[in-house]
Each structure stands twice: as structure tokens, then as C-alpha cells.
Design a protein around this motif. Structure first.
Motif, PDB file in Angstrom:
ATOM      1  N   CYS A 330       0.835  -1.212   0.000  1.00  0.00           N
ATOM      2  CA  CYS A 330       0.000   0.000   0.000  1.00  0.00           C
ATOM      3  C   CYS A 330       0.865   1.257   0.000  1.00  0.00           C
ATOM      4  O   CYS A 330       0.519   2.265  -0.633  1.00  0.00           O
ATOM      5  N   GLU A 331       1.979   1.199   0.711  1.00  0.00           N
ATOM      6  CA  GLU A 331       2.853   2.375   0.795  1.00  0.00           C
ATOM      7  C   GLU A 331       3.541   2.675  -0.536  1.00  0.00           C
ATOM      8  O   GLU A 331       3.591   3.830  -0.987  1.00  0.00           O
ATOM      9  N   VAL A 332       4.059   1.633  -1.196  1.00  0.00           N
ATOM     10  CA  VAL A 332       4.759   1.879  -2.467  1.00  0.00           C
ATOM     11  C   VAL A 332       3.778   2.324  -3.549  1.00  0.00           C
ATOM     12  O   VAL A 332       4.127   3.132  -4.422  1.00  0.00           O
ATOM     13  N   VAL A 333       2.551   1.818  -3.478  1.00  0.00           N
ATOM     14  CA  VAL A 333       1.531   2.266  -4.438  1.00  0.00           C
ATOM     15  C   VAL A 333       1.244   3.749  -4.233  1.00  0.00           C
ATOM     16  O   VAL A 333       1.114   4.512  -5.203  1.00  0.00           O
ATOM     17  N   GLY A 334       1.177   4.185  -2.969  1.00  0.00           N
ATOM     18  CA  GLY A 334       0.993   5.608  -2.702  1.00  0.00           C
ATOM     19  C   GLY A 334       2.117   6.450  -3.261  1.00  0.00           C
ATOM     20  O   GLY A 334       1.891   7.505  -3.876  1.00  0.00           O
ATOM     21  N   GLU A 335       3.350   5.991  -3.093  1.00  0.00           N
ATOM     22  CA  GLU A 335       4.500   6.727  -3.625  1.00  0.00           C
ATOM     23  C   GLU A 335       4.434   6.834  -5.143  1.00  0.00           C
ATOM     24  O   GLU A 335       4.732   7.886  -5.732  1.00  0.00           O
ATOM     25  N   ALA A 336       4.038   5.743  -5.788  1.00  0.00           N
ATOM     26  CA  ALA A 336       3.911   5.757  -7.252  1.00  0.00           C
ATOM     27  C   ALA A 336       2.862   6.774  -7.689  1.00  0.00           C
ATOM     28  O   ALA A 336       3.055   7.513  -8.666  1.00  0.00           O
TER      29      ALA A 336
END
Length: 468
Positions: A330-336
Motif C-alpha cells: 500500500c505504501e509503495v503504491v501511494g509513492e507511485a
């Protein structure tokens, strides 16, 4: 292999004879050291440019301005690029000055030298086939570069849409699976009224469905090209029939119904189509980020958070705290998603900087737009495959949150009115008692009526009766 001498109007240079690019590409490599990411890192862009060059060569042959031997040699060389060969020869940085001239010439030089060898000549023997006079015949950077961006973007958006469909299906599966799991709805991070976990994930699927429609609509603008516009849209140095033939040839090569712009002068200076696509990508990124963050919050715990769902355990979460698992997907998707949102600003500013008959900042648009499409596609697939697919629910935790919530006092409003309901909520907060017990103690309603009002299933649907 030694070297060969090549020249442009600035001067003469020694070029390593092992490479297929020429003097203008060499100068661009020396001048533009910005991102460290070159054309070869975007093979779909090289492919699109090669498709444009092949279509141009075949169109020029058909209208009678390029002899068949040269045209066919260019087309066959372009085919090799389309098939993924020679990708290491595309060495110009994606971020460059000159409105994309260096990219256009990198493609022209590589195609020309591949074609020269196929014709029995050596690289650099441009008296037999010239990068500008033949491979670039009837063209300008100002029509081939934006057209290639559009051809490339059209293809990549297709891949993005496939990833979005995959995510939508995974969300719809969870919505169906969890349609009867009661959970607490929240507004402004505070208890609101009950809903179901199925409702929550169905809403997420609806976001993606809506964005699929928006991106499909924006993608249509990527099929409108200005091939035949040449320098500023007037078609100088171009056969009058070429613009009609080149679109036909490009359709034969790509299978896509590309069509000429209605106004070539407007199309050559205006880059709003890219702003339109980027806006659709940004909207999708905003929604995707919300989905990822909501799931991250629902997963919080495992014992001191909401604990409504369980994300798959992907990796250890701490170098010091044993047993900790973080919601990394979920965190890396937010960064993307944040990158896509930032790229939209870049695209907007580069588009706004177009002056008079040309936008010189199109390379900045291409770089940001391609990165947005790539990272958003990856984010969609990552969330679908590594988070949603194996996500599990905690029905008891969801139910207990509803039963212990003060927010359910809202259900008493139609019967007791706002003031009494608010008073019960206040006492519940101060004492820790349930609103049901307070209502019974005050004698507002009998237990059977209270139980009926607070039945979670009843609170999910409209209950107010007509006074008629």
C-alpha cells in the motif's frame, strides 16, 4: 573496428565505426546529461518512432518522391527496430533541448546506417542514403516527434487499461465475497454509521471503473496526429498527398485507426492532448492512492489498530522490532501515485511554455508522460496481485466495532430526535456505557424497539416511514 568521419554544418567528428548513430546523436549525448535515462530505456518509444519512419518511407514511395530501393531499405531497417533490434543504439537522454530534434536524428541516423549496410554500403556513406534527405523526407521533428509520442502513449495506455481491469476484477471479487460483513463507516476518521466491507470494496471497484472510462476517452486524442505538418503545420517540403497516405500506411503497420488533425498548424503548436491524458492519469492516481491508504488503515494493528482486514505478509517490517510486518505494498503504491501527480504538474508547465508555432518543451512532456503511464500500470498490477488478491477479512473485529460504536446513535434520530440522541452520545462518551443501555435506562424506548433500531442490517437501509 576503427572510426569514420561524419560532419554536420557545425563541423566534423570522428565516430566509432561500431555504432549506428551519427554526428548529430553524438553531439546530443555530449550536450544532454540530465536524467541518465536514454531512449533505450523506453523501447516502446523507439518502436513508435520506427513505425512512423516506416510509414513515412512507404508513403513517400507511393506519392513518387522516394525511389523504391531507398524506401524499402528504410522500411526494412525500421522493421528491425520495431522488432527490438539495435535498442542499445538509442543513447540520447530523454530530457533534451530542441523540441526532440536529437531524438529524431538518433532514429534517422540509426535507420539510415542499418539500411546502408543492407544495401551493400558502409555506415556513414550518406551519398547513397541520407538521414535528412531520405529517412527524414517530407518530415520534420515537429511532426514526427509529437506523433511518435502519441503512437507510443496509445500503446502503453492499452497496457495500463489491462492492469486497471485486473485490479477492478479483484476488487469486485472481494466486494461480492464480503457483501454481508458489517463494518463501521467512518467520516473524518470518526465513527459514522454502519456499512459493509462489501460496500467499501464495491466503491473502490467503481473508482477504477470510472477511471477506465476517463482514460479510454483521453486515449482517443492520442490517435490524432500531425504527420505531414512538417515544420509549423504548413506542410513545407512535403508532397500534398503525403499526409493522407502516411496515415493509411501507419494504420497498416500498427493496426490502429490513426487520423490526421483537422488543423495542422494548431496541432503542431498545441500540446493540450497530452495535458488531457495526464489529467486522466492524475485522477486515477488520486483514487488509487486513496484505495491503498484506506486498506492500509483498515489493516492497521494487528492488535492496537482497526484490524478489519489482513494484508498478505510480504516481508519483515523492522530491523529492531521482531515480528513486525508493514503494509509495504500500500505504501509503495501511494509513492507511485504521488509521482504521477507530480508529473502532471511538469506536463502542464511544459505545455504552457509553447510559444508561437511550436512547443520546444515536448521532451519534458514525453519523459513525464511515459513515466506516469509506466508507474501507474505497475502500481495497479502491484496492488491487485500483492495486496487485494490474497486480502482477508476479520468479520468479528468489524462487527464489534459497530456494536461498540457511539456513531450508531444516529439511528435513533428519526425516533427520538437529534437533541435526545446527542445527549445519549455525550453520556456514552463520558461513562463508557453503550447507547442502547442509556436509552433503556432513560426509558425512551423498550428493549425490543432498541434492538430493532440497532440491528446492523436495519441500519444499512433506509428505515424512515412516511407520515402520510
Amino acid at each position: 573496428m576503427g572510426t569514420r568521419k561524419e560532419h554536420d554544418f557545425i563541423g566534423e567528428l570522428e565516430i566509432d565505426d561500431s555504432v549506428y548513430y551519427g554526428v548529430q546523436t553524438f553531439r546530443a549525448v555530449e550536450n544532454f546529461k540530465m536524467t541518465g535515462r536514454t531512449l533505450k530505456n523506453y523501447p516502446f518509444f523507439v518502436k513508435a518512432f520506427a513505425q512512423i519512419k516506416k510509414a513515412a518511407a512507404l508513403a513517400n514511395k507511393e506519392v513518387g518522391v522516394l525511389d523504391a530501393q531507398k524506401a524499402d531499405a528504410i522500411a526494412k531497417a525500421a522493421d528491425r527496430l520495431i522488432n527490438g533490434e539495435f535498442i542499445d543504439q538509442f543513447v540520447v537522454d530523454m530530457m533534451q533541448g530542441g523540441a526532440g530534434t536529437s531524438t529524431n536524428m538518433n532514429v534517422n541516423e540509426v535507420i539510415t546506417n542499418i539500411a546502408l549496410e543492407s544495401m551493400g554500403h558502409k555506415k556513414g556513406e550518406y551519398q547513397y542514403l541520407h538521414p535528412n534527405d531520405h529517412t527524414n523526407l517530407g518530415q520534420s521533428t515537429n511532426d514526427t516527434y509529437p506523433s511518435s509520442i502519441k503512437v507510443a502513449t496509445h500503446e502503453k495506455l492499452g497496457h495500463l487499461l489491462e492492469a486497471m481491469e485486473e485490479l477492478k476484477k479483484e476488487l469486485e471479487k472481494k466486494a461480492k465475497e464480503w457483501k454481508d460483513i458489517i463494518k463501521m463507516g467512518r467520516t473524518e476518521l470518526e465513527d459514522a454509521v454502519p456499512t459493509t466491507l462489501g460496500n467499501t470494496f464495491n466503491a473502490f471497484a467503481s473508482y477504477i471503473k470510472s477511471d477506465i472510462a476517463k482514460i479510454k476517452a483521453a486515449r482517443e486524442s492520442m490517435a490524432v496526429l500531425n504527420m505531414g505538418a512538417t515544420a509549423i503545420g504548413t506542410g513545407i517540403n512535403c508532397h500534398p498527398d503525403y499526409k493522407f497516405v502516411v496515415e493509411k500506411k501507419l494504420k497498416e503497420i500498427t493496426g490502429v485507426e490513426f487520423k490526421p488533425a483537422e488543423d495542422f498548424i494548431a496541432a503542431t503548436q498545441d500540446t493540450a492532448d497530452f495535458v488531457h491524458v495526464s489529467g486522466a492519469l492524475k485522477t486515477a492516481a488520486v483514487r488509487l492512492s486513496k484505495i491503498a491508504n484506506d486498506i492500509r488503515l483498515m489493516n492497521s494493528g494487528p492488535r492496537c489498530g482497526l484490524g478489519e482486514v489482513n494484508l498478505p505478509k510480504m516481508q519483515p517490517g523492522s530491523s529492531i522490532m521482531p515480528g513486525k510486518v508493514n503494509p509495504v505494498i500500500c505504501e509503495v503504491v501511494g509513492e507511485a501515485c504521488y509521482e504521477v501527480i507530480g508529473n502532471d504538474v511538469t506536463i502542464m508547465l511544459c505545455s504552457e511554455r509553447g510559444e508561437f508555432e511550436l512547443n520546444a518543451f515536448e521532451p519534458g512532456i514525453a519523459y513525464a508522460l511515459f513515466n506516469s503511464v509506466i508507474v501507474l500500470e505497475n502500481a495497479m498490477r502491484t496492488l491487485a496481485q500483492k495486496a487485494i488478491k490474497d486480502l482477508t477479512a476479520n468479520p468479528e473485529a468489524c462487527k464489534n466495532a459497530v456494536l461498540n460504536s457511539i456513531g450508531i446513535v444516529t439511528a435513533f434520530n428519526p425516533v427520538l430526535g437529534y437533541e435526545k440522541s446527542a445527549s445519549m452520545a455525550k453520556e456514552a462518551l463520558q461513562t463508557g456505557k453503550s447507547v442502547a443501555d442509556i436509552c433503556l435506562e432513560r426509558g425512551y424506548l423498550p428493549k425490543e424497539e432498541i434492538d430493532k433500531i440497532l440491528d446492523p442490517k436495519n441500519m444499512l437501509n433506509p428505515q424512515m416511514k412516511s407520515k402520510k
